[in-house]
Motif scaffolding. Structure first.
Motif, PDB file in Angstrom:
ATOM      1  N   CYS A 124       0.838  -1.212   0.000  1.00  0.00           N
ATOM      2  CA  CYS A 124       0.000   0.000   0.000  1.00  0.00           C
ATOM      3  C   CYS A 124       0.866   1.253   0.000  1.00  0.00           C
ATOM      4  O   CYS A 124       0.586   2.221  -0.729  1.00  0.00           O
ATOM      5  N   ASN A 125       1.916   1.251   0.807  1.00  0.00           N
ATOM      6  CA  ASN A 125       2.825   2.397   0.828  1.00  0.00           C
ATOM      7  C   ASN A 125       3.505   2.589  -0.523  1.00  0.00           C
ATOM      8  O   ASN A 125       3.687   3.723  -0.988  1.00  0.00           O
ATOM      9  N   ALA A 126       3.868   1.480  -1.162  1.00  0.00           N
ATOM     10  CA  ALA A 126       4.490   1.579  -2.485  1.00  0.00           C
ATOM     11  C   ALA A 126       3.520   2.185  -3.491  1.00  0.00           C
ATOM     12  O   ALA A 126       3.911   3.030  -4.313  1.00  0.00           O
ATOM     13  N   SER A 127       2.258   1.806  -3.435  1.00  0.00           N
ATOM     14  CA  SER A 127       1.258   2.354  -4.361  1.00  0.00           C
ATOM     15  C   SER A 127       1.112   3.856  -4.178  1.00  0.00           C
ATOM     16  O   SER A 127       1.039   4.616  -5.157  1.00  0.00           O
ATOM     17  N   ALA A 128       1.082   4.296  -2.926  1.00  0.00           N
ATOM     18  CA  ALA A 128       0.981   5.736  -2.652  1.00  0.00           C
ATOM     19  C   ALA A 128       2.244   6.465  -3.107  1.00  0.00           C
ATOM     20  O   ALA A 128       2.174   7.575  -3.667  1.00  0.00           O
ATOM     21  N   THR A 129       3.400   5.849  -2.891  1.00  0.00           N
ATOM     22  CA  THR A 129       4.667   6.468  -3.280  1.00  0.00           C
ATOM     23  C   THR A 129       4.766   6.620  -4.792  1.00  0.00           C
ATOM     24  O   THR A 129       5.275   7.621  -5.302  1.00  0.00           O
ATOM     25  N   ILE A 130       4.278   5.622  -5.532  1.00  0.00           N
ATOM     26  CA  ILE A 130       4.280   5.698  -6.998  1.00  0.00           C
ATOM     27  C   ILE A 130       3.461   6.895  -7.461  1.00  0.00           C
ATOM     28  O   ILE A 130       3.903   7.684  -8.309  1.00  0.00           O
ATOM     29  N   ALA A 131       2.261   7.035  -6.920  1.00  0.00           N
ATOM     30  CA  ALA A 131       1.410   8.161  -7.307  1.00  0.00           C
ATOM     31  C   ALA A 131       2.066   9.490  -6.940  1.00  0.00           C
ATOM     32  O   ALA A 131       2.028  10.461  -7.717  1.00  0.00           O
ATOM     33  N   GLU A 132       2.686   9.546  -5.772  1.00  0.00           N
ATOM     34  CA  GLU A 132       3.373  10.765  -5.339  1.00  0.00           C
ATOM     35  C   GLU A 132       4.513  11.110  -6.293  1.00  0.00           C
ATOM     36  O   GLU A 132       4.711  12.279  -6.668  1.00  0.00           O
ATOM     37  N   GLY A 133       5.260  10.092  -6.722  1.00  0.00           N
ATOM     38  CA  GLY A 133       6.362  10.322  -7.648  1.00  0.00           C
ATOM     39  C   GLY A 133       5.877  10.836  -8.991  1.00  0.00           C
ATOM     40  O   GLY A 133       6.516  11.708  -9.608  1.00  0.00           O
ATOM     41  N   GLU A 134       4.768  10.319  -9.465  1.00  0.00           N
ATOM     42  CA  GLU A 134       4.219  10.778 -10.739  1.00  0.00           C
ATOM     43  C   GLU A 134       3.767  12.235 -10.652  1.00  0.00           C
ATOM     44  O   GLU A 134       3.972  13.020 -11.582  1.00  0.00           O
ATOM     45  N   VAL A 135       3.147  12.605  -9.534  1.00  0.00           N
ATOM     46  CA  VAL A 135       2.717  13.996  -9.370  1.00  0.00           C
ATOM     47  C   VAL A 135       3.921  14.923  -9.270  1.00  0.00           C
ATOM     48  O   VAL A 135       3.936  16.016  -9.852  1.00  0.00           O
ATOM     49  N   LEU A 136       4.948  14.492  -8.531  1.00  0.00           N
ATOM     50  CA  LEU A 136       6.169  15.294  -8.439  1.00  0.00           C
ATOM     51  C   LEU A 136       6.781  15.489  -9.815  1.00  0.00           C
ATOM     52  O   LEU A 136       7.257  16.584 -10.147  1.00  0.00           O
ATOM     53  N   GLN A 137       6.752  14.445 -10.646  1.00  0.00           N
ATOM     54  CA  GLN A 137       7.305  14.574 -11.995  1.00  0.00           C
ATOM     55  C   GLN A 137       6.543  15.615 -12.810  1.00  0.00           C
ATOM     56  O   GLN A 137       7.136  16.335 -13.623  1.00  0.00           O
ATOM     57  N   LEU A 138       5.232  15.718 -12.606  1.00  0.00           N
ATOM     58  CA  LEU A 138       4.441  16.723 -13.323  1.00  0.00           C
ATOM     59  C   LEU A 138       4.961  18.128 -13.052  1.00  0.00           C
ATOM     60  O   LEU A 138       5.015  18.966 -13.957  1.00  0.00           O
ATOM     61  N   THR A 139       5.341  18.388 -11.817  1.00  0.00           N
ATOM     62  CA  THR A 139       5.780  19.731 -11.448  1.00  0.00           C
ATOM     63  C   THR A 139       7.239  19.972 -11.796  1.00  0.00           C
ATOM     64  O   THR A 139       7.660  21.115 -11.991  1.00  0.00           O
ATOM     65  N   ALA A 140       8.032  18.882 -11.888  1.00  0.00           N
ATOM     66  CA  ALA A 140       9.471  19.038 -12.110  1.00  0.00           C
ATOM     67  C   ALA A 140       9.889  18.831 -13.559  1.00  0.00           C
ATOM     68  O   ALA A 140      10.981  19.244 -13.955  1.00  0.00           O
ATOM     69  N   ALA A 141       9.019  18.215 -14.365  1.00  0.00           N
ATOM     70  CA  ALA A 141       9.420  17.741 -15.684  1.00  0.00           C
ATOM     71  C   ALA A 141       9.927  18.833 -16.606  1.00  0.00           C
ATOM     72  O   ALA A 141      10.861  18.629 -17.371  1.00  0.00           O
ATOM     73  N   GLN A 142       9.308  19.996 -16.594  1.00  0.00           N
ATOM     74  CA  GLN A 142       9.712  21.075 -17.506  1.00  0.00           C
ATOM     75  C   GLN A 142      10.378  22.245 -16.789  1.00  0.00           C
ATOM     76  O   GLN A 142      10.517  23.327 -17.355  1.00  0.00           O
ATOM     77  N   ASP A 143      10.773  22.036 -15.547  1.00  0.00           N
ATOM     78  CA  ASP A 143      11.396  23.089 -14.758  1.00  0.00           C
ATOM     79  C   ASP A 143      12.915  22.946 -14.835  1.00  0.00           C
ATOM     80  O   ASP A 143      13.491  22.001 -14.306  1.00  0.00           O
ATOM     81  N   LEU A 144      13.576  23.885 -15.493  1.00  0.00           N
ATOM     82  CA  LEU A 144      15.022  23.789 -15.674  1.00  0.00           C
ATOM     83  C   LEU A 144      15.790  23.881 -14.360  1.00  0.00           C
ATOM     84  O   LEU A 144      16.990  23.604 -14.320  1.00  0.00           O
TER      85      LEU A 144
END
Length: 312
Positions: A124-144
Motif C-alpha cells: 500500500c505504501n508503495a502504491s501511494a509512493t508511486i502516485a506521489e512520484g508521478e505527481v512530483l514529476q508533473l511539477t518538475a518535468a519542464q522546470d530547468l
C-alpha cells in the motif's frame, strides 16, 4: 512464472465489462519482461518460502505496474508502449484510466489473500509512493531548476518503489531475517533507479524496436531526464536558451532533437548518466550480501547486469 500468468489472466476477467480484459490483455500480453513479479518469486524462494502466496504477491505487483502504465500513457499522451500502440490510442483515455483503476482494485483484492498485514502495509505504501512520484514529476518535468536530487526523488517514487517493494515482500512472506529483508529492499531500490536511468539514456540513442517507444519521445514530451539535467547544469547562455525554448516553453522545431543530442554529447552528459546507472547496478548487487548463498541470488546479480547491459 506460468502460475503467475494464469492468476493474472483469471483476475483480469470481467463478466459485465468485456472491455476490461480487452484492454488489460493488450498490455499484459505485450511481452513485458515481468521483472517485478520475478523479484517477488526469486526473493521468496531464495529465503526458503515453500507456500503458495508468493504467486499472489507477484501478480499483485504486476497489476500495480500495469495500472500505472495505463495511467502514464494517458498523462504523457503516448502512442507506443512495448513496441505496440498504447491502449489510450486504440480505445480512448477514459477506458485506459478506468481499466487502470480496475487493476488497482484487483491488486488490493489479491494482496490481502496471504493474510499478512505487514506485507499489505509495504505494498500500500508503495502504491501511494508511486502516485506521489508521478505527481512530483508533473511539477518538475519542464522546470530547468530541477536538480539531480529531485530527479532521484521522482525516480525513487515512480519506478524504484515497486521494484523495492516487490523484492521486500518476497523476503517478508518467507519470514526472512530483518537484515535480509532490508538487503532485498535496498537491492530493488537500486535496481529500479538503474533501470530508469537506462531508460532515459536509451531515449537519446536506442532503437525504437528495442526500447518499445520512439527514440526522442522524452525530448518531445519535454521531460527533464538525467542526461538533460546534467547538460543543463553545464550549459552556456546559448544552450540554456535552447533548453528553455524546447523544454520549458515547448517550442520545438525541426532539427531540435539532433541539436539536443549534440549538446548532450558535447558535455559528456550521456557518459555521466551511464556511469551513474552502472554505479546503481553495482550498489544493487552489493545489497545482496546478507542473503544466503543460492542459485537465485546469482540470478539477481545477473539481473542487475542485464538491466545495464544495453548501455555498456
Amino acid at each position: 512464472m506460468d502460475r503467475v500468468n494464469v492468476l493474472i489472466r483469471e483476475r483480469m476477467a470481467s463478466e459485465h465489462a468485456p472491455r476490461i480484459p480487452e484492454v488489460t490483455a493488450h498490455l499484459v500480453e505485450a511481452g513485458g519482461k515481468r521483472l517485478r513479479p520475478m523479484l517477488v518469486l526469486a526473493a521468496a524462494r531464495m529465503c526458503g518460502y515453500d507456500g503458495p502466496f508468493h504467486i499472489h504477491l507477484a501478480a499483485t505487483v504486476e497489476f500495480i505496474h500495469t495500472a500505472t502504465l495505463l495511467h502514464d500513457d494517458v498523462v504523457d499522451e503516448s502512442a507506443q508502449r512495448r513496441g505496440r500502440p498504447t491502449a489510450n490510442l486504440l480505445w480512448d483515455n477514459k477506458s485506459s484510466v478506468l481499466v487502470g483503476d480496475y487493476l488497482f482494485a484487483r491488486s488490493f483484492q489479491t494482496m490481502v489473500e496471504p493474510g499478512r498485514m505487514d506485507v499489505l502495509d509495504v505494498l500500500c505504501n508503495a502504491s501511494a509512493t508511486i502516485a506521489e512520484g508521478e505527481v512530483l514529476q508533473l511539477t518538475a518535468a519542464q522546470d530547468l531548476a530541477t536538480t539531480e536530487a529531485i530527479y532521484l526523488q521522482v525516480v525513487r517514487g515512480k519506478t524504484a518503489a515497486l521494484f523495492a517493494a516487490a523484492a521486500e515482500v518476497g523476503g517478508m512472506i518467507a519470514d526472512a531475517a530483518p537484515e535480509q529483508v532490508k538487503g532485498l529492499r535496498d537491492y530493488g531500490d537500486a535496481l529500479g533507479i538503474a533501470f530508469q536511468i537506462v531508460d532515459d539514456l536509451l531515449d537519446y540513442g536506442g532503437v525504437a524496436e528495442t526500447i518499445g517507444k520512439n527514440t526522442g519521445d522524452d525530448f518531445r514530451e519535454r521531460k527533464l531526464t538525467l542526461p538533460v539535467i546534467k547538460a543543463v547544469a553545464l550549459a552556456d547562455a546559448e544552450e540554456r536558451e535552447f533548453w528553455d525554448r524546447t523544454i520549458a516553453q515547448g517550442d520545438q522545431r525541426d532539427g531540435d532533437l539532433d541539436k539536443a543530442q549534440a549538446i548532450l554529447a558535447r558535455h559528456g552528459a550521456l557518459d555521466a548518466a551511464r556511469a551513474d546507472a552502472l554505479a546503481w547496478a553495482d550498489r544493487a548487487k552489493a545489497a545482496l550480501d546478507p542473503l544466503p548463498e543460492h542459485t537465485l541470488r546469482g540470478m539477481l546479480v545477473d539481473l542487475a547486469d542485464y538491466v545495464v547491459a544495453r548501455i555498456r
